[in-house]
Design an enzyme around this catalytic site. Structure first.
Site, short mmCIF file in Angstrom:
data_model
loop_
_atom_site.label_atom_id
_atom_site.label_comp_id
_atom_site.label_asym_id
_atom_site.label_seq_id
_atom_site.Cartn_x
_atom_site.Cartn_y
_atom_site.Cartn_z
N GLY A 46 1.11 -1.05 0.27
CA GLY A 46 -0.28 0.25 0.08
C GLY A 46 0.77 1.28 0.01
O GLY A 46 1.76 1.54 0.40
N GLN A 51 3.20 10.07 0.96
CA GLN A 51 4.21 9.15 1.08
C GLN A 51 5.19 9.70 0.11
O GLN A 51 5.99 9.72 1.05
CB GLN A 51 3.99 8.43 1.31
CG GLN A 51 3.30 7.03 2.74
CD GLN A 51 3.39 5.68 2.57
OE1 GLN A 51 2.66 5.43 1.97
NE2 GLN A 51 4.45 5.08 3.44
N HIS A 135 -4.56 1.18 7.50
CA HIS A 135 -3.18 1.68 6.95
C HIS A 135 -2.38 3.05 6.24
O HIS A 135 -2.25 3.63 6.53
CB HIS A 135 -2.14 0.74 6.95
CG HIS A 135 -0.97 1.07 7.20
ND1 HIS A 135 0.10 1.12 8.41
CD2 HIS A 135 -0.04 1.83 6.01
CE1 HIS A 135 1.31 1.54 7.62
NE2 HIS A 135 1.64 1.77 7.31
#
Ligand SMILES: [Zn+2]
Length: 170
Positions: A46, A51, A135
């Protein structure tokens, strides 16, 4: 397609809420392709847009790591529809390389969002997939798995990251 550098714990973008995606432009489509490429190359199951330095509410998940052609999920502006049950499993993050910890999470989730064509879709996840969805949803709210930990375990990871940062190794 391009593999993008992945930000690590401590980068301010990872610790701030992301903004909704206003529309599926060609730039967004490129970003989706780059995120997929970056996730598979890492390798990871993922990756959320913050990010790779884009403060936008979108993520990609593939718990089959590319083995199942139907395993890839692209989610834009996702929200939870349902969360239930409980699971306790080891978890890691591409932005916190080298660290794993047991995180308590619901074992079943349903999320809803837009796919890359801008069509609304809904996904149900159990076990690992439910964990991956949660998450990545956390990333969109500026939260990393480390923040789910309590006490000694959390402090130990943060202390080690600070040490690596001071040594220029993070
Ligand atoms: Zn992560």
């Amino acid at each position: 397609m391009m593999i993008r550098p992945i930000l690590k714990y401590g980068a301010s973008l990872l610790h701030a809420p992301a903004q909704p995606v206003a529309g599926i432009t060609s730039a967004i489509e490129r970003l989706i392709d780059d995120m997929i490429e970056t996730m598979y190359a890492a390798p990871g199951v993922g990756l959320a847009a913050p990010q790779v330095g884009e403060p936008l509410r979108m993520f990609v998940v593939d718990v089959s790591a590319g083995r199942d052609p139907k395993g890839l999920v692209v989610m834009i502006n996702p929200e939870f529809v349902e969360r239930s049950g409980m699971q306790l499993e080891e978890e890691g993050c591409l932005s916190v390389p080298g660290f794993n910890a047991t995180v308590v999470r619901p074992s079943h989730v349903v999320i809803r969002g837009l796919d890359r064509d801008g069509a609304e879709h809904q996904h149900e996840g159990n076990g690992l997939l439910a964990r991956a969805f949660q998450h990545e949803m956390d990333h969109l709210d500026g939260m990393l798995f480390v923040e789910h930990l309590r006490g000694v375990k959390r402090e130990m990871i943060i202390r080690k990251i600070k040490k690596l940062t001071r040594a220029g190794k993070w």
